[in-house]
Design an enzyme around this catalytic site. Structure first.
Site, PDB file in Angstrom:
ATOM      1  N   HIS A   1       0.712  -1.504   0.030  1.00 20.01           N
ATOM      2  CA  HIS A   1      -0.263   0.375  -0.236  1.00 20.01           C
ATOM      3  C   HIS A   1       1.112   1.745  -0.279  1.00 20.01           C
ATOM      4  CE1 HIS A   1      -3.452  -2.639   0.428  1.00 20.01           C
ATOM      5  NE2 HIS A   1      -2.826  -3.246   1.465  1.00 20.01           N
TER       6      HIS A   1
ATOM      7  N   ASP B   1      -1.204   8.862  -2.095  1.00 19.32           N
ATOM      8  CA  ASP B   1      -1.106   9.578  -2.499  1.00 19.32           C
ATOM      9  C   ASP B   1      -2.141  10.965  -2.090  1.00 19.32           C
ATOM     10  OD1 ASP B   1      -1.051  11.896  -4.413  1.00 19.32           O
ATOM     11  OD2 ASP B   1      -2.324  10.633  -6.315  1.00 19.32           O
TER      12      ASP B   1
ATOM     13  N   HIS C   1      -3.340  13.773  -2.900  1.00 15.24           N
ATOM     14  CA  HIS C   1      -3.632  15.820  -4.147  1.00 15.24           C
ATOM     15  C   HIS C   1      -3.193  17.163  -3.956  1.00 15.24           C
ATOM     16  CE1 HIS C   1      -6.849  13.192  -5.941  1.00 15.24           C
ATOM     17  NE2 HIS C   1      -5.846  12.454  -5.729  1.00 15.24           N
TER      18      HIS C   1
ATOM     19  N   HIS D   1      -6.178   8.831  -1.525  1.00 19.19           N
ATOM     20  CA  HIS D   1      -5.791   7.129  -1.478  1.00 19.19           C
ATOM     21  C   HIS D   1      -4.640   7.004  -1.577  1.00 19.19           C
ATOM     22  CE1 HIS D   1      -5.673   7.606  -6.336  1.00 19.19           C
ATOM     23  NE2 HIS D   1      -5.420   9.098  -5.980  1.00 19.19           N
ATOM     24  N   CYS D   2      -4.891   5.341  -2.019  1.00 16.57           N
ATOM     25  CA  CYS D   2      -3.849   4.727  -2.059  1.00 16.57           C
ATOM     26  C   CYS D   2      -3.409   3.829  -3.550  1.00 16.57           C
ATOM     27  CB  CYS D   2      -4.720   2.617  -1.157  1.00 16.57           C
ATOM     28  SG  CYS D   2      -2.899   2.036  -1.469  1.00 16.57           S
TER      29      CYS D   2
ATOM     30  N   HIS E   1      -8.161  -0.805  -5.557  1.00 13.75           N
ATOM     31  CA  HIS E   1      -7.882   0.195  -3.987  1.00 13.75           C
ATOM     32  C   HIS E   1      -8.309   0.813  -3.744  1.00 13.75           C
ATOM     33  CE1 HIS E   1      -3.391  -1.794  -2.428  1.00 13.75           C
ATOM     34  NE2 HIS E   1      -4.422  -3.039  -3.732  1.00 13.75           N
TER      35      HIS E   1
ATOM     36  N   MET F   1     -10.367   2.360  -0.487  1.00  9.19           N
ATOM     37  CA  MET F   1      -9.178   3.010   0.179  1.00  9.19           C
ATOM     38  C   MET F   1      -9.022   5.269  -0.193  1.00  9.19           C
ATOM     39  SD  MET F   1      -5.313   0.777   0.683  1.00  9.19           S
ATOM     40  CE  MET F   1      -4.426   1.219   2.131  1.00  9.19           C
TER      41      MET F   1
ATOM     42  N   HIS G   1     -26.892  17.493  -1.424  1.00  9.85           N
ATOM     43  CA  HIS G   1     -27.962  18.051  -1.165  1.00  9.85           C
ATOM     44  C   HIS G   1     -28.627  17.799   0.588  1.00  9.85           C
ATOM     45  CE1 HIS G   1     -31.767  19.981  -1.706  1.00  9.85           C
ATOM     46  NE2 HIS G   1     -32.465  19.129  -1.201  1.00  9.85           N
TER      47      HIS G   1
ATOM     48  N   GLU H   1     -28.507  24.677  -3.636  1.00 14.53           N
ATOM     49  CA  GLU H   1     -29.388  23.747  -3.109  1.00 14.53           C
ATOM     50  C   GLU H   1     -29.234  22.434  -3.275  1.00 14.53           C
ATOM     51  OE1 GLU H   1     -32.712  23.365  -5.754  1.00 14.53           O
ATOM     52  OE2 GLU H   1     -31.402  24.739  -7.406  1.00 14.53           O
ATOM     53  N   THR H   2     -27.715  22.862  -4.264  1.00 13.88           N
ATOM     54  CA  THR H   2     -27.168  21.476  -4.197  1.00 13.88           C
ATOM     55  C   THR H   2     -25.560  21.798  -4.851  1.00 13.88           C
ATOM     56  OG1 THR H   2     -28.866  19.783  -5.000  1.00 13.88           O
ATOM     57  CG2 THR H   2     -26.598  19.002  -5.812  1.00 13.88           C
TER      58      THR H   2
ATOM     59  N   HIS I   1     -27.724  13.872  -4.370  1.00 13.23           N
ATOM     60  CA  HIS I   1     -28.816  14.555  -5.350  1.00 13.23           C
ATOM     61  C   HIS I   1     -29.020  14.108  -6.961  1.00 13.23           C
ATOM     62  CE1 HIS I   1     -33.591  15.797  -5.675  1.00 13.23           C
ATOM     63  NE2 HIS I   1     -32.615  16.780  -4.239  1.00 13.23           N
TER      64      HIS I   1
END
Length: 365
Positions: free
Chosen positions: A111, A114, A116, A151-152, A162, A167, A272, A296-297, A323
């Site tokens: 494993h 990463d 971001h 994430h992996c 993964h 993950m 939402h 709203e969303t 939504h």
């Protein structure tokens, strides 16, 4: 003319020299803080405004465990710290993240992680690959304020496997002076919750029952085959259908400002809040940009995290969901939130109830 050119060139060299002799920060003199990571939807204890740059120490363990997604449906969860999603990490712009990533001897797979939010080496993935029984320490500087996915990413087909096995997680990098509202004024929240949305692709047998496997690798080929169709069998918040309902529902009070951090490492999502709004929504999770208001969303692009804030005005049961209502109601992407306080008839009141009225019937999400 020659002298003018020489002067310009000389000025350029002076500026270049100045940039070259800029003194790097002495990290050894910075205060060090061990952040106690907690399972989502909870978030670690943190300051909203920075007290100065620091080194934030975090430890994560890559745990492989059999987990129930829904009754009769289990998955070999590939996790950070045993939860889907992994824990939220919180630092400030200018802080250093010092991660210890440990892969237990009991693991069957390699494993890594990463981030971001990080710069270089594939977000740290190129420096953190750990085999079972190993651990690695990585330090990186948080230079971009916002919320980001981690994430992996072990390479090749192992990357989607993964991620769709759970993950992933998120990190929130707060601005040094805290959040700002749409008018540039300081914004402080009373509570924060982390919702990690997860899509699963669980294989079925000839009778339509979900298959069971003895290890993560045993079910990998079948799971990836299902995933190729891009149609998930489940889309859930925090690892399982109904994980944040009933006794596990989120809690708040009327008048409290709540910050929602929402991540999706693999697909787009459309959160939402039924009966509420996003007073503030940081598009793409960027705290460097002015937030949108009264949404709203709000949109979570695939492979990202965003933040939205709302001040609750009415008590009662709220439903927070995707939504894409098919995913919310049929596949599981919904959670509940109980808000305490006094009802305000001026904002809403039922003037006449039908004879068959049942308030609970409308909350079947």
């Amino acid at each position: 003319m020659i002298k003018a050119v020489q002067a310009v060139v000389g000025l350029g060299l002076l500026c270049f020299a100045a940039t070259q002799v800029a003194v790097a920060q002495d990290i050894s003199k910075l205060p060090r803080v061990k952040q106690q990571l907690v399972a989502p939807p909870n978030v670690p204890v943190h300051d909203q405004v920075s007290k100065g740059p620091k080194v934030v120490e975090v430890r994560m363990e890559t745990t492989e465990k059999l987990m129930e997604v829904a009754p009769g449906a289990k998955v070999w969860g590939l996790t950070f710290n045993g939860s889907i999603p992994g824990p939220l990490i919180i630092v400030h712009e200018g802080d250093y993240v010092e991660l210890t990533l440990a892969n237990p001897k009991s693991s069957t797979l390699a494993h890594n992680v990463d981030f971001h939010a990080a710069t270089g080496a594939l977000g740290g993935a190129g420096l953190t690959l750990v085999q079972p029984g190993e651990e690695v320490v990585l330090r990186w500087k948080a230079v971009k304020p916002g919320v980001f996915v981690y994430h992996c990413a072990p390479g090749g087909t192992m990357i989607p496997f993964h991620v769709i096995s759970g993950m992933s997680g998120a990190i929130m990098v707060l601005p040094k002076d805290g959040l700002k509202d749409a008018k540039g004024k300081p914004y402080k929240y009373d509570k924060a919750f982390y919702i990690g949305e997860q899509d699963f692709y669980l294989p079925k047998d000839d009778k339509g029952n979900f298959k069971a496997y003895g290890s993560p690798a045993e079910g990998m080929a079948d799971m990836l085959e299902v995933a190729k169709g891009l149609i998930p069998t489940h889309v859930v918040f925090n690892g399982a259908v109904g994980a944040i309902t009933g006794d596990n529902a989120l809690k708040a009070k009327v008048g409290e400002k709540v910050l929602f951090i929402h991540s999706q490492a693999n697909r787009a999502s459309y959160p939402h809040l039924i009966g509420g709004h996003a007073d503030l929504y940081w598009v793409g999770g960027s705290f460097s940009d002015t937030p949108l208001t009264s949404q709203e969303t709000w949109f979570v692009p695939a492979g990202s995290a965003v933040a939205a804030a709302y001040e609750f005005h009415q008590p009662g049961l709220y439903v927070y969901l995707s939504h894409n209502l098919i995913e919310a109601v049929l596949l599981g992407a919904a959670l509940h939130m109980n808000v305490e306080g006094k009802w305000d008839d001026n904002m809403m009141t039922q003037l006449k109830a039908p004879a068959s009225f049942d308030a609970k019937a409308a909350m079947d999400h």
